[in-house]
Design a protein around this motif. Structure first.
Motif, PDB file in Angstrom:
ATOM      1  N   LEU A 198       0.831  -1.196   0.000  1.00  0.00           N
ATOM      2  CA  LEU A 198       0.000   0.000   0.000  1.00  0.00           C
ATOM      3  C   LEU A 198       0.870   1.253   0.000  1.00  0.00           C
ATOM      4  CD1 LEU A 198      -3.111   0.643   0.412  1.00  0.00           C
ATOM      5  CD2 LEU A 198      -2.449   1.188   2.735  1.00  0.00           C
ATOM      6  N   LYS A 199       1.935   1.216   0.783  1.00  0.00           N
ATOM      7  CA  LYS A 199       2.812   2.391   0.891  1.00  0.00           C
ATOM      8  C   LYS A 199       3.572   2.612  -0.412  1.00  0.00           C
ATOM      9  CE  LYS A 199       1.404   1.951   4.974  1.00  0.00           C
ATOM     10  NZ  LYS A 199       0.108   2.547   5.254  1.00  0.00           N
ATOM     11  N   ILE A 244       9.052  16.952   0.295  1.00  0.00           N
ATOM     12  CA  ILE A 244       8.342  17.370   1.513  1.00  0.00           C
ATOM     13  C   ILE A 244       7.021  16.630   1.713  1.00  0.00           C
ATOM     14  CG2 ILE A 244       7.089  19.314   2.554  1.00  0.00           C
ATOM     15  CD1 ILE A 244       9.494  20.927   2.293  1.00  0.00           C
ATOM     16  N   PRO A 245       6.139  16.616   0.728  1.00  0.00           N
ATOM     17  CA  PRO A 245       4.910  15.835   0.965  1.00  0.00           C
ATOM     18  C   PRO A 245       5.207  14.358   1.204  1.00  0.00           C
ATOM     19  CG  PRO A 245       5.059  16.562  -1.326  1.00  0.00           C
ATOM     20  CD  PRO A 245       6.114  17.311  -0.573  1.00  0.00           C
ATOM     21  N   ILE A 246       6.212  13.831   0.514  1.00  0.00           N
ATOM     22  CA  ILE A 246       6.502  12.403   0.681  1.00  0.00           C
ATOM     23  C   ILE A 246       6.999  12.114   2.096  1.00  0.00           C
ATOM     24  CG2 ILE A 246       7.968  10.499  -0.112  1.00  0.00           C
ATOM     25  CD1 ILE A 246       7.801  11.643  -2.891  1.00  0.00           C
ATOM     26  N   VAL A 247       7.866  12.975   2.594  1.00  0.00           N
ATOM     27  CA  VAL A 247       8.373  12.766   3.955  1.00  0.00           C
ATOM     28  C   VAL A 247       7.228  12.868   4.967  1.00  0.00           C
ATOM     29  CG1 VAL A 247       9.796  13.777   5.774  1.00  0.00           C
ATOM     30  CG2 VAL A 247      10.734  13.461   3.492  1.00  0.00           C
ATOM     31  N   THR A 248       6.370  13.842   4.793  1.00  0.00           N
ATOM     32  CA  THR A 248       5.238  13.995   5.718  1.00  0.00           C
ATOM     33  C   THR A 248       4.399  12.724   5.741  1.00  0.00           C
ATOM     34  OG1 THR A 248       5.089  16.225   4.881  1.00  0.00           O
ATOM     35  CG2 THR A 248       3.334  15.493   6.343  1.00  0.00           C
ATOM     36  N   LEU A 252       3.988   9.853   8.807  1.00  0.00           N
ATOM     37  CA  LEU A 252       2.732   9.439   9.438  1.00  0.00           C
ATOM     38  C   LEU A 252       2.452   7.967   9.156  1.00  0.00           C
ATOM     39  CD1 LEU A 252       0.562  12.581   8.737  1.00  0.00           C
ATOM     40  CD2 LEU A 252       1.552  11.826  10.902  1.00  0.00           C
ATOM     41  N   GLU A 253       2.741   7.568   7.925  1.00  0.00           N
ATOM     42  CA  GLU A 253       2.459   6.180   7.565  1.00  0.00           C
ATOM     43  C   GLU A 253       3.343   5.212   8.348  1.00  0.00           C
ATOM     44  OE1 GLU A 253       0.139   4.891   5.610  1.00  0.00           O
ATOM     45  OE2 GLU A 253      -0.704   6.870   5.248  1.00  0.00           O
ATOM     46  N   PHE A 254       4.560   5.657   8.686  1.00  0.00           N
ATOM     47  CA  PHE A 254       5.412   4.770   9.475  1.00  0.00           C
ATOM     48  C   PHE A 254       4.759   4.476  10.817  1.00  0.00           C
ATOM     49  CE2 PHE A 254       8.885   4.005  12.534  1.00  0.00           C
ATOM     50  CZ  PHE A 254       9.370   2.836  11.980  1.00  0.00           C
ATOM     51  N   GLY A 255       4.180   5.521  11.400  1.00  0.00           N
ATOM     52  CA  GLY A 255       3.456   5.307  12.649  1.00  0.00           C
ATOM     53  C   GLY A 255       2.362   4.276  12.481  1.00  0.00           C
ATOM     54  N   SER A 256       1.625   4.401  11.383  1.00  0.00           N
ATOM     55  CA  SER A 256       0.521   3.447  11.207  1.00  0.00           C
ATOM     56  C   SER A 256       1.053   2.062  10.850  1.00  0.00           C
ATOM     57  CB  SER A 256      -0.463   3.950  10.152  1.00  0.00           C
ATOM     58  OG  SER A 256       0.088   3.841   8.879  1.00  0.00           O
ATOM     59  N   LEU A 257       2.224   2.018  10.191  1.00  0.00           N
ATOM     60  CA  LEU A 257       2.836   0.708   9.916  1.00  0.00           C
ATOM     61  C   LEU A 257       3.122  -0.015  11.221  1.00  0.00           C
ATOM     62  CD1 LEU A 257       5.516   1.293   7.121  1.00  0.00           C
ATOM     63  CD2 LEU A 257       3.450  -0.057   6.961  1.00  0.00           C
ATOM     64  N   VAL A 258       3.680   0.739  12.171  1.00  0.00           N
ATOM     65  CA  VAL A 258       4.038   0.126  13.449  1.00  0.00           C
ATOM     66  C   VAL A 258       2.778  -0.217  14.243  1.00  0.00           C
ATOM     67  CG1 VAL A 258       5.184   0.507  15.648  1.00  0.00           C
ATOM     68  CG2 VAL A 258       6.244   1.304  13.547  1.00  0.00           C
ATOM     69  N   ALA A 259       1.859   0.734  14.280  1.00  0.00           N
ATOM     70  CA  ALA A 259       0.720   0.564  15.172  1.00  0.00           C
ATOM     71  C   ALA A 259      -0.306  -0.428  14.635  1.00  0.00           C
ATOM     72  CB  ALA A 259       0.052   1.912  15.413  1.00  0.00           C
ATOM     73  N   LEU A 299       4.456   7.211  20.213  1.00  0.00           N
ATOM     74  CA  LEU A 299       5.117   6.963  18.937  1.00  0.00           C
ATOM     75  C   LEU A 299       4.730   8.017  17.904  1.00  0.00           C
ATOM     76  CD1 LEU A 299       6.810   4.485  17.809  1.00  0.00           C
ATOM     77  CD2 LEU A 299       4.699   3.839  16.683  1.00  0.00           C
ATOM     78  N   PHE A 300       3.432   8.276  17.802  1.00  0.00           N
ATOM     79  CA  PHE A 300       2.977   9.242  16.807  1.00  0.00           C
ATOM     80  C   PHE A 300       3.496  10.644  17.107  1.00  0.00           C
ATOM     81  CE2 PHE A 300       0.221   6.065  15.141  1.00  0.00           C
ATOM     82  CZ  PHE A 300      -0.075   6.484  13.859  1.00  0.00           C
ATOM     83  N   VAL A 301       3.458  10.995  18.387  1.00  0.00           N
ATOM     84  CA  VAL A 301       3.940  12.319  18.751  1.00  0.00           C
ATOM     85  C   VAL A 301       5.419  12.453  18.393  1.00  0.00           C
ATOM     86  CG1 VAL A 301       4.423  13.827  20.696  1.00  0.00           C
ATOM     87  CG2 VAL A 301       2.225  12.674  20.540  1.00  0.00           C
ATOM     88  N   THR A 302       6.181  11.412  18.702  1.00  0.00           N
ATOM     89  CA  THR A 302       7.608  11.452  18.389  1.00  0.00           C
ATOM     90  C   THR A 302       7.832  11.567  16.886  1.00  0.00           C
ATOM     91  OG1 THR A 302       7.810   9.893  20.200  1.00  0.00           O
ATOM     92  CG2 THR A 302       9.792  10.314  18.912  1.00  0.00           C
ATOM     93  N   ILE A 303       7.094  10.777  16.134  1.00  0.00           N
ATOM     94  CA  ILE A 303       7.285  10.805  14.685  1.00  0.00           C
ATOM     95  C   ILE A 303       6.930  12.173  14.122  1.00  0.00           C
ATOM     96  CG2 ILE A 303       6.391   9.925  12.505  1.00  0.00           C
ATOM     97  CD1 ILE A 303       6.164   7.202  13.866  1.00  0.00           C
ATOM     98  N   ASN A 304       5.841  12.764  14.600  1.00  0.00           N
ATOM     99  CA  ASN A 304       5.459  14.085  14.124  1.00  0.00           C
ATOM    100  C   ASN A 304       6.564  15.099  14.393  1.00  0.00           C
ATOM    101  OD1 ASN A 304       3.056  13.554  12.968  1.00  0.00           O
ATOM    102  ND2 ASN A 304       1.848  13.954  14.804  1.00  0.00           N
ATOM    103  N   LEU A 305       7.147  14.961  15.556  1.00  0.00           N
ATOM    104  CA  LEU A 305       8.228  15.856  15.934  1.00  0.00           C
ATOM    105  C   LEU A 305       9.398  15.683  14.963  1.00  0.00           C
ATOM    106  CD1 LEU A 305       8.682  17.807  18.283  1.00  0.00           C
ATOM    107  CD2 LEU A 305       9.956  16.005  19.421  1.00  0.00           C
ATOM    108  N   LEU A 306       9.741  14.432  14.708  1.00  0.00           N
ATOM    109  CA  LEU A 306      10.857  14.151  13.803  1.00  0.00           C
ATOM    110  C   LEU A 306      10.554  14.685  12.406  1.00  0.00           C
ATOM    111  CD1 LEU A 306      11.969  10.553  14.856  1.00  0.00           C
ATOM    112  CD2 LEU A 306      13.104  12.738  15.276  1.00  0.00           C
ATOM    113  N   VAL A 307       9.303  14.500  11.973  1.00  0.00           N
ATOM    114  CA  VAL A 307       8.929  14.992  10.641  1.00  0.00           C
ATOM    115  C   VAL A 307       9.134  16.501  10.567  1.00  0.00           C
ATOM    116  CG1 VAL A 307       6.985  15.372   9.093  1.00  0.00           C
ATOM    117  CG2 VAL A 307       7.347  13.126  10.098  1.00  0.00           C
TER     118      VAL A 307
END
Lengths: 325, 530
Positions: A198-199, A244-248, A252-259, A299-307
């Protein structure tokens, strides 16, 4: 910068608090965990005794207060089913899931980006049309079905790869990883591809749209007029601008991949935390569900921060102090 | 020249012999299991996957064979000294994995630990409480009970014995393998990766002999059924348990596989509201409130006769079940040979329903879990259609098990069962009928511990009297007959409507011979190299 991070943390705490209340009481609405735990042969007195020992005989608000008191002291409770600390249980299964998600993310980038770029730069070619058609399949086919088909094709039919489970692991700095063994890579290939499908499609579409737009921009024309090589135009001028859009999205998708790798983990018998969550939900193992939600929020908060941090690296116009909301 | 020939033939023979020897010592066995154990502590959680894994490492005093008949385990023999005293002779020369000898003290320590594991979600206390244990000598123990307790040997077959050294070991320590030397069983715990696998190695010094043991056994947890089948076909595992019914026919046709099955101790049945004068999910045809028709035995009989059991078995269960006429197949202890599955007879059922005063039927809503029992949703939908042919307008609602069981047990005000007509299943873990009779059909009575799972609140004084008589009859033959009679009372009065017994099915690759069991245990000791 510091104020920005602090504000983010405060937001995170608020989200965690709200999620806690929702999940804690939500689980209780579904059913009483005691009926999912006790052996059916137990009589009424034994069931009541078990409920007492797990604290399930108290009113729900009292259970919540007890939980809060312990949570403040850093104890998120023990799994009803496993009897172990819920957070420890989740963390012990996290490496397997992270591994799977990382490999899937890697696949999404190395497969999706070049294909998407190609389709964006040569939109009329036959190959591009084929790529886009396949990406539609990637979007629309259900994960569990694709997973089973992958197993049927590569494990049962061709016999190239194992169908299930995680490969041999080695311990690095106390974390078990299977990415350093051949056996491990053989095992991770199919589930990661399944999770990545999907990704990959997503990256293809984003890269194509971005590339098509950027290719017509003045700075690209100017670069071409200056006589820069094609590879430099694509690799630097176009690629950097569409990232930029791809990284964003990937962040977010990485978070959903993990979760939410639940389906893939179940189909491929991957011993990650998604399967733990699924098991916890079916058995109403409330401490594990609550702890899982907290882990995911963090996890999501951290990822958003990193993004956000990566943004400012990719685009100097972005200033974190201003872009905090 | 002749010498050379002799030498050559000897060498060939030696090579052949070593090959034979190599084949005799079985190597590795990899099993795909369907459910995850919650811990490796044998006393933490009375749950099938836990019990079946623990059985390899920690043996109980009394064993159960493939049909769940009691056989000697760590106790060589046992007898009732009088109505309230049992004596167990322990096996001599049994050693724990760490080499220390097994004695009565270890049994005493086990009795102390088994009912008292902290935070146990489902403990073994039911099997230990009320039994006063004493040591006669190093290899004899006595168990005294307040009232006659014929089921003591059965109770002792449910949990394994640990070394007295491990009596203070915690569940987490068991998981980490800290008391891995504390069992006497044929296999030793080598590795436990929660959610992934359990690895065991052969105990070369097992009292039962190391011949036929596998050097290494790996239990892989593969919860998704199609994946389990794929893992078998791909060669990831040598055998799997709980083969999905839809794949059985296909796997049976595969030359490289063996599929075996055995009727299980699990009955699937309908329970119904016996206790409310007006049942919440039953209405008249016009939607008006009516008296609870299920209180009339003729209506219950009619419903039972309207169910086409062979049809369910053949079409929905794909022959992986047999029709049921009581709570356990009649090969088990405490069942009746006179009870046959109720025959499908729609006209007879219609007549009975008319006699009961419902010539036009009524409206009913049935409830059931989705995904708890094999094909549960399909079965309840099929039954709804069968009832519709009888003139009973039937609606179906299936719920997630977590939600269903809470509501089915205590969902209505006053903590009473909520539904009018439900599909459920029951497995007789002890391998005889007393638990089923006591829990499902005896009058609900928390003080006596009776009727705990009686979600229809069926109540019949004659039935209760029989069950209680059986529970205090120590003589096996008499008790068998008494429970059989109780079963007849309950079934003829249609206290509940049994539909079928599931089959337990295993599939293995060629070269692995599996002995199927009536409990759902997958044991490495039931698998032989062919």
């Amino acid at each position: 910068m510091a104020a920005f991070i602090l504000r983010r943390l405060a937001q995170a705490l608020f989200v965690i608090g709200a999620m806690l209340v929702i999940v804690f009481f939500g689980v209780n609405v579904v059913g009483d965990p005691i009926y999912m735990l006790v052996s059916p042969e137990m009589n009424q007195e034994q069931i009541a005794e078990t409920a007492r020992s797990l604290g399930l005989d108290r009113p729900i608000w009292e259970q919540f207060l007890i939980f809060l008191r312990n949570a403040v002291q850093g104890d998120l409770g023990r799994s009803f089913v496993h009897g172990e600390s819920a957070i420890k249980l989740i963390l012990s299964r996290m490496p397997a899931t992270l591994e799977l998600a990382l490999v899937a993310l890697f696949m999404a980038i190395v497969i999706g980006l070049p294909l998407g770029l190609y389709a964006g730069l040569k939109p009329e070619s036959k190959a591009s049309r084929a790529i886009m058609a396949i990406s539609i399949l990637g979007f629309s086919l259900p994960t569990f079905w694709v997973g089973l088909m992958l197993i049927l094709a590569f494990a049962v039919g061709l016999g190239w790869l194992p169908a299930t489970g995680r490969g041999e692991t080695v311990s690095v700095l106390g974390i078990e990883t299977s990415l350093l063994t051949v056996d491990g890579w053989q095992h991770v290939a199919l589930p990661a591809l399944n999770l990545a499908l999907l990704k990959i499609s997503l990256v293809i579409r984003l890269a194509r749209a971005g590339a098509r737009e950027a290719a017509l921009m003045d700075y690209v024309k100017f670069a071409r007029a200056k006589g820069l090589s094609q590879s430099r135009i694509i690799g630097v001028h176009i690629l950097k601008n569409i990232m930029i859009p791809i990284v964003t999205v990937l962040g977010l998708e990485f978070g959903s991949l993990v979760a939410f790798s639940v389906v893939t983990e179940t189909i491929f018998a991957w011993p990650g935390m998604g399967r733990l969550l699924l098991e916890a939900i079916t058995r109403l193992d409330r401490p594990v569900i609550v702890a899982y939600v907290m882990v995911v929020v963090v996890l999501f908060v951290t990822i958003n921060l990193l993004v956000d941090l990566v943004y400012s690296a990719l685009d100097p116009r972005v200033r974190l102090t201003e872009a905090s909301t | 020249m002749r010498n050379v020939a002799t030498f050559a033939s000897r060498a060939a023979m030696a090579a052949a012999l070593s090959l034979v020897a190599g084949a005799a010592v079985a190597q590795e066995l990899r099993i795909g299991i369907s459910a995850e154990p919650s811990a490796m502590d044998p006393h933490y959680h009375n749950l099938t996957p836990n019990n079946m894994l623990a059985r390899h490492i920690y043996e109980p005093l009394v064993g159960q064979d493939a049909s769940q008949r009691l056989v000697p385990g760590l106790a060589e023999s046992w007898k009732a000294v009088d109505d309230t005293t049992w004596e167990f002779k322990l096996r001599q020369n049994v050693k724990f994995h760490d080499g220390s000898p097994f004695t009565a003290d270890d049994v005493l320590a086990t009795f102390q630990r088994a009912p008292n594991v902290p935070k146990s979600p489902s403990s073994f206390s039911a099997y230990v409480r009320g039994k006063e244990i004493s040591k006669v000598d190093d290899h004899t123990i006595r168990i005294k009970t307040a009232a006659p307790a014929p089921l003591v040997p059965t109770d002792l077959s449910t949990f394994g014995v640990i070394s007295a050294k491990c009596k203070d070991t915690t569940t987490e320590e068991f998981n980490a393998g800290k008391c891995a030397a504390g069992g006497t069983g044929p296999y030793k715990q080598a590795e436990f990766v929660s959610g992934d696998r359990v690895v065991m190695t052969a105990n070369e010094n097992w009292w039962g002999g190391s011949k036929g043991l596998w050097k290494k056994v790996t239990f892989r947890i593969v919860t998704s059924a199609p994946t389990r089948v794929a893992a078998l076909l791909a060669g990831d595992v040598d055998m799997i348990e709980a083969v999905p019914t839809s794949d059985v026919a296909k796997l049976k046709g595969d030359k490289n596989l063996n599929v075996v099955s055995q009727v299980s101790n699990r009955v699937v049945y309908f329970h119904m509201d016996h206790f409310r004068d007006v049942s919440p999910f039953i209405k008249g045809k016009d939607g008006s409130e009516i008296k609870n028709p299920l209180k009339d035995v003729r209506v219950r009989k009619a419903l039972s006769m309207a169910i086409n059991r062979p049809g369910i078995v053949e079409r929905i269960m794909e022959k992986e079940a047999i029709p049921a006429g009581q709570l356990l197949p009649d090969s088990f202890f405490g069942t009746s040979k006179n009870l046959k599955p109720v025959a499908f007879d729609l006209n007879g059922a219609k007549k009975l329903l008319a006699e009961a005063g419902y010539p036009n039927g009524f409206k009913m809503k049935m409830h059931g879990p989705n995904g708890r029992y094999t094909n549960d949703t399909k079965i309840i939908e099929a039954a709804a259609q069968m009832f519709a042919r009888l003139g009973i307008e039937t609606e179906v609602e299936t719920l997630p098990p977590a939600n269903f069981f809470t509501r089915a047990s205590q969902g209505a005000p006053g903590n009473v069962p909520e539904f009018s007509f439900i599909l459920v299943g029951w497995a007789a873990g002890t391998g005889e009928s007393s638990d089923s009779l006591k829990a499902l059909l005896a009058t609900f009575n928390p003080q006596k511990g009776m009727g705990a799972t009686n979600r229809g609140r069926y109540s019949n004084a004659a039935f209760d009297a029989k069950v209680e008589e059986g529970l205090r009859t120590v003589d096996d033959k008499k008790r068998d007959a008494i429970f059989g009679e109780a079963m007849e009372i309950g079934m003829n009065d249609v206290g509940l409507i049994p539909t079928h017994f599931q089959l337990n099915t295993w599939a293995a690759r060629k070269g692995f011979k599996v002995e199927p069991r009536s409990d759902e245990y997958t044991l490495a000791t039931s698998v032989a190299k062919q």
